[in-house]
Design an enzyme around this catalytic site. Structure first.
Site, PDB file in Angstrom:
ATOM      1  N   CYS A   1       0.483  -0.042  10.343  1.00  0.00           N
ATOM      2  CA  CYS A   1      -0.049  -1.029   9.399  1.00  0.00           C
ATOM      3  C   CYS A   1       1.007  -1.944   8.791  1.00  0.00           C
ATOM      4  CB  CYS A   1      -0.807  -0.318   8.290  1.00  0.00           C
ATOM      5  SG  CYS A   1      -1.681  -1.472   7.221  1.00  0.00           S
TER       6      CYS A   1
ATOM      7  N   CYS B   1     -19.741  -5.292   3.763  1.00  0.00           N
ATOM      8  CA  CYS B   1     -18.981  -4.123   4.198  1.00  0.00           C
ATOM      9  C   CYS B   1     -17.662  -4.152   3.441  1.00  0.00           C
ATOM     10  CB  CYS B   1     -18.724  -4.206   5.707  1.00  0.00           C
ATOM     11  SG  CYS B   1     -17.647  -2.883   6.311  1.00  0.00           S
TER      12      CYS B   1
ATOM     13  N   CYS C   1       0.658   4.585   6.956  1.00  0.00           N
ATOM     14  CA  CYS C   1       0.052   4.446   8.288  1.00  0.00           C
ATOM     15  C   CYS C   1       0.992   3.667   9.225  1.00  0.00           C
ATOM     16  CB  CYS C   1      -1.299   3.755   8.172  1.00  0.00           C
ATOM     17  SG  CYS C   1      -2.335   4.478   6.874  1.00  0.00           S
TER      18      CYS C   1
ATOM     19  N   CYS D   1       0.844  -1.199   0.000  1.00  0.00           N
ATOM     20  CA  CYS D   1       0.000   0.000   0.000  1.00  0.00           C
ATOM     21  C   CYS D   1       0.879   1.249   0.000  1.00  0.00           C
ATOM     22  CB  CYS D   1      -0.918  -0.013   1.217  1.00  0.00           C
ATOM     23  SG  CYS D   1      -1.986   1.435   1.289  1.00  0.00           S
TER      24      CYS D   1
ATOM     25  N   CYS E   1     -16.925  -8.485   5.812  1.00  0.00           N
ATOM     26  CA  CYS E   1     -16.192  -7.238   5.564  1.00  0.00           C
ATOM     27  C   CYS E   1     -14.933  -7.523   4.752  1.00  0.00           C
ATOM     28  CB  CYS E   1     -15.747  -6.613   6.881  1.00  0.00           C
ATOM     29  SG  CYS E   1     -17.080  -6.347   8.022  1.00  0.00           S
TER      30      CYS E   1
ATOM     31  N   ARG F   1     -17.955  -1.596  18.075  1.00  0.00           N
ATOM     32  CA  ARG F   1     -17.285  -2.897  17.875  1.00  0.00           C
ATOM     33  C   ARG F   1     -15.948  -2.964  18.604  1.00  0.00           C
ATOM     34  NH1 ARG F   1     -16.960  -3.409  12.472  1.00  0.00           N
ATOM     35  NH2 ARG F   1     -19.077  -4.188  12.478  1.00  0.00           N
TER      36      ARG F   1
HETATM   37  N1  SAM Z   1      -6.560   0.653   3.180  1.00  0.00           N
HETATM   38  C1  SAM Z   1      -7.836   1.003   3.671  1.00  0.00           C
HETATM   39  C2  SAM Z   1      -7.775   2.165   4.626  1.00  0.00           C
HETATM   40  O1  SAM Z   1      -6.821   2.269   5.379  1.00  0.00           O
HETATM   41  O2  SAM Z   1      -8.694   2.977   4.619  1.00  0.00           O
HETATM   42  C3  SAM Z   1      -8.573  -0.142   4.306  1.00  0.00           C
HETATM   43  C4  SAM Z   1      -7.852  -1.164   5.149  1.00  0.00           C
HETATM   44  S1  SAM Z   1      -7.149  -0.632   6.684  1.00  0.00           S
HETATM   45  C5  SAM Z   1      -6.189  -2.016   7.118  1.00  0.00           C
HETATM   46  C6  SAM Z   1      -8.516  -0.533   7.797  1.00  0.00           C
HETATM   47  C7  SAM Z   1      -8.271  -0.107   9.197  1.00  0.00           C
HETATM   48  O3  SAM Z   1      -7.720  -1.167   9.960  1.00  0.00           O
HETATM   49  C8  SAM Z   1      -7.324   1.038   9.469  1.00  0.00           C
HETATM   50  O4  SAM Z   1      -7.881   2.288   9.236  1.00  0.00           O
HETATM   51  C9  SAM Z   1      -7.000   0.865  10.930  1.00  0.00           C
HETATM   52  O5  SAM Z   1      -7.912   1.586  11.733  1.00  0.00           O
HETATM   53  C10 SAM Z   1      -7.166  -0.637  11.138  1.00  0.00           C
HETATM   54  N2  SAM Z   1      -5.868  -1.267  11.389  1.00  0.00           N
HETATM   55  C11 SAM Z   1      -4.927  -1.528  10.457  1.00  0.00           C
HETATM   56  N3  SAM Z   1      -3.829  -2.068  11.014  1.00  0.00           N
HETATM   57  C12 SAM Z   1      -4.076  -2.157  12.342  1.00  0.00           C
HETATM   58  C13 SAM Z   1      -3.332  -2.607  13.458  1.00  0.00           C
HETATM   59  N4  SAM Z   1      -2.083  -3.071  13.320  1.00  0.00           N
HETATM   60  N5  SAM Z   1      -3.883  -2.556  14.682  1.00  0.00           N
HETATM   61  C14 SAM Z   1      -5.140  -2.071  14.825  1.00  0.00           C
HETATM   62  N6  SAM Z   1      -5.897  -1.615  13.816  1.00  0.00           N
HETATM   63  C15 SAM Z   1      -5.376  -1.642  12.580  1.00  0.00           C
HETATM   64 FE1  SF4 Z   2      -2.726   1.255   3.437  1.00  0.00          FE
HETATM   65 FE2  SF4 Z   2      -2.680   0.055   5.779  1.00  0.00          FE
HETATM   66 FE3  SF4 Z   2      -2.972   2.676   5.658  1.00  0.00          FE
HETATM   67 FE4  SF4 Z   2      -4.977   1.086   4.812  1.00  0.00          FE
HETATM   68  S1  SF4 Z   2      -4.201   1.265   6.882  1.00  0.00           S
HETATM   69  S2  SF4 Z   2      -4.167   2.904   3.805  1.00  0.00           S
HETATM   70  S3  SF4 Z   2      -3.781  -0.626   3.997  1.00  0.00           S
HETATM   71  S4  SF4 Z   2      -1.160   1.523   5.001  1.00  0.00           S
END
Ligand code: SAM
Ligand code: SF4
Ligand code: DTB
Length: 348
Positions: A66, A134, A63, A59, A103, A266
């Site tokens: 992530c 979802c 973040c 990606c 989802c 949730r």
């Molecule tokens: N890429 C898209 C986005 O970020 O909008 C969708 C997938 S993203 C993995 C969805 C959400 O999962 C993130 O916004 C975050 O809140 C949550 N998330 C991702 N990695 C996480 C982690 N290591 N621990 C807790 N929540 C996480």
């Molecule tokens: Fe990409 Fe992970 Fe951020 Fe979603 S949360 S935008 S998958 S880096």
């Protein structure tokens, strides 16, 4: 207090009063949250959703939490978009295990032209199994939202993640306002919004207050509010972060319940690390949904066997519905604790 008085939907929360809720003695906070909770929901019922990563890794966003960001050096095995048949079989499996919502998450900053139509087909397929759908696909434009609505998407998940003040410590490649814009477009199209955040990223209580204020002061409360506890992934910048105090996590769930009395809250990522007692306190405080299944997106979820035992021990069933009286009662309500005014009105 009558139930109507307990359940006033407000969109004008201010920092000092939210801080004051957080600062209550724990028993007072939990009593208040639980009273609101059982006024609006069956306190012994939860909703369960199952997650599937339909496109994994690489990606472009950064973040800090992530596993899927191309900016971090994690051990994740990337995967391109799954085939429709694989999604259908995972959804059937989830349904057979009792999930009523499926989802699908994609590691995209925003969906691309080639893959988006395939996701639309996945949504149609999930719906034809008589499950709620979802998706979480990153930022969306108006045309994409329109197409999601046309295929009957039920929920769009897009988290604010943290407070606007702390946001820049976690993500630099897209702004807090980008997220709000996507949420507004989704909400305007009449798709249910699922939006929440992550706790345990090094934020302070004032950030947790600020995140909840952002969510609760939206024109309409998100229908679903995921509260994630950071799952620490090696190779991400947030790996090694001090964990959040479990009671502070419980407090945040309780305050969310008070501020968004009709939303489904949730208890999301991080349950694997939580004790049964902590989860029980979250359910008491107002959490009434979980992700169920062995995997979240790229990390392990709480084991299904453990969940079944936990639900049984707690006398929890998985058939959540809002109380019928609540639905009719609060269709248009909506007063403020302070000055009632037109812009506080909300239809649910
Ligand atoms: N890429 C898209 C986005 O970020 O909008 C969708 C997938 S993203 C993995 C969805 C959400 O999962 C993130 O916004 C975050 O809140 C949550 N998330 C991702 N990695 C996480 C982690 N290591 N621990 C807790 N929540 C996480
Ligand atoms: Fe990409 Fe992970 Fe951020 Fe979603 S949360 S935008 S998958 S880096
Ligand atoms: C949400 O708030 N949490 C889910 C879902 N929405 C998409 C994702 C949790 C991801 C946890 C880390 C992982 O498995 O990659």
């Amino acid at each position: 207090m009558s139930s109507a008085e307990i359940t006033k939907l407000r969109h004008n929360w201010e920092n000092a009063e939210v801080q004051a809720l957080f600062d209550l003695p724990l028993n007072d906070l939990l009593f208040q949250a639980h009273t609101i909770h059982r006024t609006n929901f069956d306190p012994n019922a939860i909703q369960i959703s199952t997650l599937l990563s339909i496109k994994t890794g690489k990606c472009s966003e950064d973040c800090g939490y992530c596993s899927q960001s191309a900016h971090h050096n994690t051990e994740l095995e990337p995967e391109s978009l799954l085939a429709l048949e694989d999604v259908i079989s995972a959804a059937k499996q989830a349904k057979s295990e009792g999930a009523d919502r499926f989802c699908m998450g994609a590691a995209w900053s925003r969906p691309n032209k080639r893959d988006f139509p395939k996701v639309l087909e996945m949504i149609k397929a999930v719906k034809s199994l008589d499950m709620e759908s979802c998706v979480t696909l990153g930022m969306l434009d108006t045309e994409q939202v329109k197409q999601l609505k046309e295929v009957g998407l039920d929920y769009y998940n897009h988290n604010l993640d943290t407070s606007p003040e702390f946001y820049g410590n976690v993500i630099t490649t897209r702004t807090f306002q980008d997220r709000i814009d996507t949420l507004n477009t989704v909400q305007d199209a009449g798709i249910h919004v699922c939006s929440g955040g992550i706790l345990g990223m090094g934020e302070e209580r004032k950030d947790r207050c600020s995140l909840l204020i952002q969510l609760a002061n939206m024109t309409k409360h998100p229908d679903s509010v995921p509260i994630n506890m950071l799952v620490q992934v090696e190779g991400t910048p947030l790996f090694g972060q001090d964990s959040i105090d479990p009671l502070e996590f419980v407090r945040t769930v309780a305050v969310a319940r008070i501020m968004m009395p009709l939303s489904v809250v949730r208890l999301s990522a991080g349950r694997e690390e939580m004790s049964d007692e902590m989860q029980a306190m979250c359910f008491f405080s107002g959490a009434n949904s979980v992700f169920y299944g062995e995997r979240l997106l790229t990390t392990d979820n709480s084991k299904t066997g453990r969940d079944q035992q936990l639900f049984e021990k707690l006398g929890i069933n998985t058939n959540l519905e809002k109380k019928p009286s609540t639905k009719s009662h609060h269709t248009d309500v909506i007063l403020s604790k302070q000055e009632p005014s037109a812009n506080m009105a909300q239809s649910i």
